[in-house]
Design an enzyme around this catalytic site. Structure first.
Site, PDB file in Angstrom:
ATOM      1  N   ARG A 188       0.881  -1.186   0.000  1.00  0.00           N
ATOM      2  CA  ARG A 188       0.000   0.000   0.000  1.00  0.00           C
ATOM      3  C   ARG A 188       0.907   1.221   0.000  1.00  0.00           C
ATOM      4  NH1 ARG A 188      -5.268   1.288   3.659  1.00  0.00           N
ATOM      5  NH2 ARG A 188      -6.072  -0.080   2.028  1.00  0.00           N
TER       6      ARG A 188
ATOM      7  N   HIS B 180      -7.480   1.038  -6.291  1.00  0.00           N
ATOM      8  CA  HIS B 180      -7.614   0.117  -5.143  1.00  0.00           C
ATOM      9  C   HIS B 180      -8.203  -1.190  -5.688  1.00  0.00           C
ATOM     10  CE1 HIS B 180      -7.730  -1.315  -1.185  1.00  0.00           C
ATOM     11  NE2 HIS B 180      -8.637  -0.531  -0.630  1.00  0.00           N
TER      12      HIS B 180
ATOM     13  N   GLN C  64      -9.828  -4.028  -3.518  1.00  0.00           N
ATOM     14  CA  GLN C  64     -11.164  -3.675  -3.020  1.00  0.00           C
ATOM     15  C   GLN C  64     -12.234  -4.009  -4.053  1.00  0.00           C
ATOM     16  OE1 GLN C  64     -12.068  -2.138   0.149  1.00  0.00           O
ATOM     17  NE2 GLN C  64     -14.020  -2.891  -0.605  1.00  0.00           N
TER      18      GLN C  64
ATOM     19  N   ASP D  91     -17.406   6.653  -1.512  1.00  0.00           N
ATOM     20  CA  ASP D  91     -16.156   6.531  -0.749  1.00  0.00           C
ATOM     21  C   ASP D  91     -15.969   7.850  -0.008  1.00  0.00           C
ATOM     22  OD1 ASP D  91     -13.628   5.724   0.173  1.00  0.00           O
ATOM     23  OD2 ASP D  91     -12.608   6.351  -1.667  1.00  0.00           O
TER      24      ASP D  91
ATOM     25  N   CYS E   1     -16.329   1.093   0.573  1.00  0.00           N
ATOM     26  CA  CYS E   1     -15.129   0.303   0.922  1.00  0.00           C
ATOM     27  C   CYS E   1     -14.780   0.411   2.389  1.00  0.00           C
ATOM     28  CB  CYS E   1     -13.963   0.719   0.037  1.00  0.00           C
ATOM     29  SG  CYS E   1     -13.360   2.393   0.333  1.00  0.00           S
TER      30      CYS E   1
ATOM     31  N   ARG F 114     -13.094  -9.002   1.289  1.00  0.00           N
ATOM     32  CA  ARG F 114     -11.670  -8.678   1.058  1.00  0.00           C
ATOM     33  C   ARG F 114     -10.829  -9.929   1.296  1.00  0.00           C
ATOM     34  NH1 ARG F 114      -9.834  -3.468   1.452  1.00  0.00           N
ATOM     35  NH2 ARG F 114      -7.911  -4.415   0.674  1.00  0.00           N
TER      36      ARG F 114
HETATM   37  N1  NVA Z   1     -10.078   6.689  -1.097  1.00  0.00           N
HETATM   38  C1  NVA Z   1      -9.706   6.180   0.214  1.00  0.00           C
HETATM   39  C2  NVA Z   1      -9.893   4.699   0.279  1.00  0.00           C
HETATM   40  C3  NVA Z   1      -9.642   4.093   1.644  1.00  0.00           C
HETATM   41  C4  NVA Z   1      -9.758   2.610   1.665  1.00  0.00           C
HETATM   42  C5  NVA Z   1      -8.274   6.580   0.533  1.00  0.00           C
HETATM   43  O1  NVA Z   1      -7.410   6.474  -0.349  1.00  0.00           O
HETATM   44  O2  NVA Z   1      -8.029   6.985   1.666  1.00  0.00           O
HETATM   45  N1   CP Z   2     -11.217  -0.468   2.478  1.00  0.00           N
HETATM   46  C1   CP Z   2      -9.946  -0.473   2.931  1.00  0.00           C
HETATM   47  O1   CP Z   2      -8.965  -0.635   2.163  1.00  0.00           O
HETATM   48  O2   CP Z   2      -9.844  -0.332   4.273  1.00  0.00           O
HETATM   49  P1   CP Z   2      -8.484  -0.100   5.082  1.00  0.00           P
HETATM   50  O3   CP Z   2      -7.931   1.221   4.674  1.00  0.00           O
HETATM   51  O4   CP Z   2      -8.892  -0.170   6.530  1.00  0.00           O
HETATM   52  O5   CP Z   2      -7.529  -1.202   4.721  1.00  0.00           O
END
Ligand code: NVA
Ligand code: CP
Length: 340
Positions: free
Chosen positions: A119, A146, A149, A242, A282, A310
């Site tokens: 990540r 993502h 997801q 989101d 998500c 997931r």
């Molecule tokens: N768009 C959000 C998704 C979190 C799972 C982010 O990047 O923070």
């Molecule tokens: N949806 C998701 O990726 O959650 P986290 O950021 O908690 O991993």
């Protein structure tokens, strides 16, 4: 890795499959991963590429440059279910990004682990990691995509609607973020009609739209990008949203909370969608902003199934990538030389 191989003799990078964005899986491959995920959800310990007698490496590196709950827990438990060991590296714990380049990090990790899950921010970092790794690299979220997801989301929709092809999926809110791009690319890969609604300046890039349109032409799906939330919502089978403030955008929070107000998924918005529409998010969610409490906690919401999926989707993805990279054999998948 096969039992007789050492790190110095594993296959060259050309044979290794990675999952850096949604379109890295062809439509047939995406369907194959989702089918495997359903099979593994029904029989959670039936596929254990890391535990098979004589199997090679057991460790999966799971690296976080940003915080996480679902991704961290689902990868850690998923790797254990597959008979392996997850080495979770939290933000700031490794040299990558401040003391050591991505390329050098990849060259070290790929000699020790079976898969690299990461990540991070820039998608280009993931591309550099994959270019220097003979083991699969998986995008666990970056600024642009993502894709893990979306595998979970598609599995969830399929469970509740039976199939994906031809369904209309509408995403509202920050439409320039990672989730919007992944809804677009993964949705059309599944043959869905994907509608994306957000304000001017916060819509998917021309490059992402072009890639989605190309994929849609292959699958029978379609793409609609609009500033009109009602146009996107009308008759939709799936409604998704989101957070309006993604990780790294915290300083813009005040502006963003007013910018996206017209794109909230609330009870009025849901009246425009099909009566049997399902709702996805998500998570983490911010009730009263991008989604109303009545909607996320209401009967049309699938968010808890989505979160659980997931685990199942990523287990299938890891097993599939090992199989398609020639590093393990998963019963029931076509042999490596066969069509996906
Ligand atoms: N768009 C959000 C998704 C979190 C799972 C982010 O990047 O923070
Ligand atoms: N949806 C998701 O990726 O959650 P986290 O950021 O908690 O991993």
């Amino acid at each position: 890795m096969t039992p007789t191989e050492t790190s110095a003799t594993i296959a060259p990078t050309t044979g290794t499959r990675h999952f850096l964005k949604d379109t890295d899986l062809s439509p047939a491959e995406q369907a194959e991963v989702l089918g495997l995920a359903a099979r593994m959800k029904a029989a959670p310990y039936s596929v254990q590429p890391f535990a098979a007698e004589g199997s090679g490496r057991k460790t999966v590196a799971v690296i976080f440059d940003k915080t996480s709950t679902r991704t961290r827990v689902s990868f850690a438990t998923g790797v254990a279910d597959l008979g392996g060991n997850a080495l979770v590296i939290n933000p700031g714990e490794a040299q990558i990004g401040h003391k050591e380049s991505v390329e050098d990090t990849a060259k070290v990790l790929e000699r020790m682990v079976s898969t690299i899950v990461w990540r991070t921010g820039a998608h280009s970092g993931l591309v550099a990691m994959a270019a220097n790794s003979r083991v699969p690299v998986i995008n666990a979220l970056c600024d642009d995509y993502h894709p893990c997801q979306l595998l979970a989301d598609l599995l969830t929709i399929k469970e509740h609607k039976g199939s994906l092809q031809g369904l209309t999926m509408s995403y509202l809110g920050d439409s320039a973020n990672n989730m919007a791009n992944s809804y677009l690319l993964a949705g059309v890969t599944a043959g869905m009609h994907v509608r994306i609604a957000g304000p001017v300046g916060y819509l998917p890039s021309a490059a992402v739209i072009a890639e989605a349109e190309e994929r849609a032409a292959e699958t029978g799906g379609s793409v609609l990008v609009t500033v009109d939330a009602a146009e996107a919502l009308l008759g939709a089978d799936v409604v998704a949203t989101d957070t309006w403030v993604s990780m790294g955008q915290e300083e813009e929070k005040a502006a963003r909370l007013s910018l996206f107000r017209d794109y909230a998924v609330d009870e009025a918005a849901m009246k425009l969608a099909a009566p049997d529409a399902v709702v996805l998010h998500c998570l983490p969610a911010y009730r009263g902003y991008e989604i109303a409490a009545e909607v996320i906690d209401g009967p049309q919401s699938l968010v808890w199934d989505e979160a659980e999926n997931r685990l199942h989707a990523q287990k299938a993805l890891m097993a599939w990538l090992m199989h398609r990279s020639g590093l393990a054999v998963v019963d029931g998948l076509p042999p490596l030389s066969g069509p996906a």
